[in-house]
Write an enzyme that holds these catalytic residues in place. Structure first.
Site, PDB file in Angstrom:
ATOM      1  CG  ASP A 136      -5.780 -60.744  22.893  1.00 50.19           C
ATOM      2  OD1 ASP A 136      -6.919 -61.143  23.220  1.00 50.19           O
ATOM      3  OD2 ASP A 136      -4.742 -61.132  23.441  1.00 50.19           O
ATOM      4  CG  HIS A 158      -3.616 -62.490  26.406  1.00 50.41           C
ATOM      5  ND1 HIS A 158      -4.838 -62.453  25.774  1.00 50.41           N
ATOM      6  CD2 HIS A 158      -3.884 -62.818  27.695  1.00 50.41           C
ATOM      7  CE1 HIS A 158      -5.795 -62.738  26.642  1.00 50.41           C
ATOM      8  NE2 HIS A 158      -5.235 -62.957  27.815  1.00 50.41           N
TER       9      HIS A 158
END
Length: 477
Positions: free
Chosen positions: A127, A19
């Protein structure tokens, strides 16, 4: 009338290697487009970077509009934060980290944070696995976008989860045929099998109470409501999946592969210290003779699986570069490293704890990549035209590996098997198949067109920058 203000984006990735990496490339692109960026880590992640990211931000004359900050994730410093702790980590961030996050964001909205001449934050890109981050931003008047770090094909599967339950395609019995076709994901009816669904679908019960599946349902519902969803993908790779996703969202931006568009320094993207010495070792190998093996930042394997991989690699007969993290095979790690090198011989094996993967994949000596099919790794192999052998571990990796083997045909799908004979056979086929290599190189050419000036991803990124600037000029009072 709304007055124009400088766009300042807070980018907040989930605290995982994959990520952080792709969202750092994204942040680099925003800075290159003239925007200010605050990149928000957890305290634990920033410590693992060794302060390198903060030092880069302070010292780099090339990035005066980029800075790094952090908040606590709410877990003890000595917590492992391993793959089995993902739900706990994200829940701790939501319940314990949201208060300091709200406080920090509010201060950045008021005055930009009081350092480096940064303007107030005007947009948050959060995210997608942390819906609270976007919700908190909207609550205090900051428009937010959602960044999904997984492949579009897996996002489409998550979008289809309720349909899969309605059709009775999940849950399926533990002893059921994993090759049974799955019809509930649009556009994939001709090739998708049970074994290709995201891993936690296998552990679903009639009550849909698997914690990962519950989390995915929540994330997906949140994406529907977001102002826009950002995907790190290219039209040449996932055009059909994107066509099914776009009508179900308010807006979608497909802007990848980001690593190919916006290179970022390894010190700011890697939680592991890279062993650059492996590149010199590769220099001593002949062209396309080396098998590169890396199963990513989360995968763990048993002693038995390690032994099968090792014997299969040695039997294949090619030199190999193997990434074995210190936490990958548990307490046997040091013995495993010695065994791997001894089994192949010093000249035919190099084992490292972490590698500069993109440099490795670009090296002339690498002939194929044995991978967990994480989305970053899949994109990097695709961009370099490297044939792959996929052994997926969890999450979207099962979907990605099916696309590699059954759609793009740029490699082989080895999921659900860890047998030395299969490892040997598939490695040899990936190294020697002209058809697989031709497909991999053809896809690489298409991806390069996507990210080049005027390509679909480049155009979409320009549209996204305009979208963010427009949000920044609106009167939000």
């Amino acid at each position: 009338m709304a007055a124009a203000v400088a766009a300042h984006v807070l980018v907040f990735p989930a605290p995982g290697q994959g990520h952080i990496k792709c969202m750092m490339h994204f942040a680099t692109g925003l800075v290159g487009a003239g925007l200010h960026v605050t990149f928000l880590h957890t305290d634990h992640s920033l410590r693992r970077l060794g302060g390198a990211a903060a030092a880069l931000a302070a010292a780099s004359a090339d990035s005066p509009r980029l800075r790094f900050m952090s908040i606590p994730d709410g877990l003890p410093d000595d917590h492992a934060r391993a793959v089995g702790d993902i739900v706990e980590l994200l829940e701790s961030l939501r319940t314990n980290g949201s208060v300091p996050y709200r406080s920090l964001l509010a201060s950045l909205v008021r005055a930009g944070g009081g350092s480096g001449g940064f303007p107030p934050v005007t947009c948050v890109v959060a995210d997608g696995s942390m819906p609270f981050a976007a919700d908190v931003a909207e609550e205090i008047g900051v428009p937010s976008l959602v960044f999904r770090t997984a492949s579009a094909c897996s996002v489409l599967a998550y979008l289809s989860v309720h349909r899969l339950f309605e059709l009775g395609e999940v849950p399926f019995p533990a002893d059921g045929d994993l090759d049974e076709p799955v019809r509930g994901v649009p556009g994939m009816e001709t090739f998708l099998r049970r074994r290709d669904l995201p891993g936690n679908f296998r552990s679903c019960t009639e009550n849909q109470n698997d914690p990962i599946v519950q989390m995915l349902i929540e994330i997906t519902a949140h994406s529907h409501r977001a102002r826009a969803v950002v995907l790190n993908t290219a039209a040449s790779m996932e055009g059909p999946a994107l066509e099914h996703i776009v009508p179900r969202m308010r807006d979608v931006f497909a802007i990848g592969p980001l690593h190919a568009m916006f290179p970022a320094p390894a010190a700011a993207t890697s939680l592991w210290r890279e062993d650059d010495g492996c590149l010199a070792w590769l220099d001593g190998q002949t062209d396309r003779s080396v098998v590169y093996v890396s199963l990513g930042s989360f995968t763990v394997i048993s002693q038995e699986q390690f032994t099968e991989f090792l014997h299969g690699l040695v039997a294949a007969g090619y030199p190999f570069l193997w990434v074995l993290r210190p936490d990958m095979v548990g307490t046997i790690q040091n013995a495993a490293l010695r065994e791997a090198v001894a089994a192949a011989g010093d000249s035919k094996a190099r084992v490292v704890e972490w590698a500069p993967q993109l440099d490795v994949l670009r090296h002339r000596a690498v002939g194929c990549f044995l991978t967990h099919a994480g989305w970053n790794s899949t994109l990097e192999a695709a961009g370099e035209g490297v044939p792959t052998v996929c052994w997926p571990f969890f999450a979207d990796q099962q979907m990605n590996s099916r696309f590699v083997g059954g759609v793009w045909r740029t490699g082989l799908d080895m999921k659900d098997v860890c047998d030395r004979a299969v490892v040997e056979r598939m490695v040899r086929e990936a190294m020697e198949s002209g058809e697989i290599r031709a497909s991999a190189q053809a896809l690489a050419r298409e991806v390069r067109q996507d990210v080049a000036d005027g390509g679909s991803s480049a155009v979409e990124f320009e549209r996204l920058v305009g979208f963010i600037k427009e949000l920044s000029t609106r009167d939000r009072s």
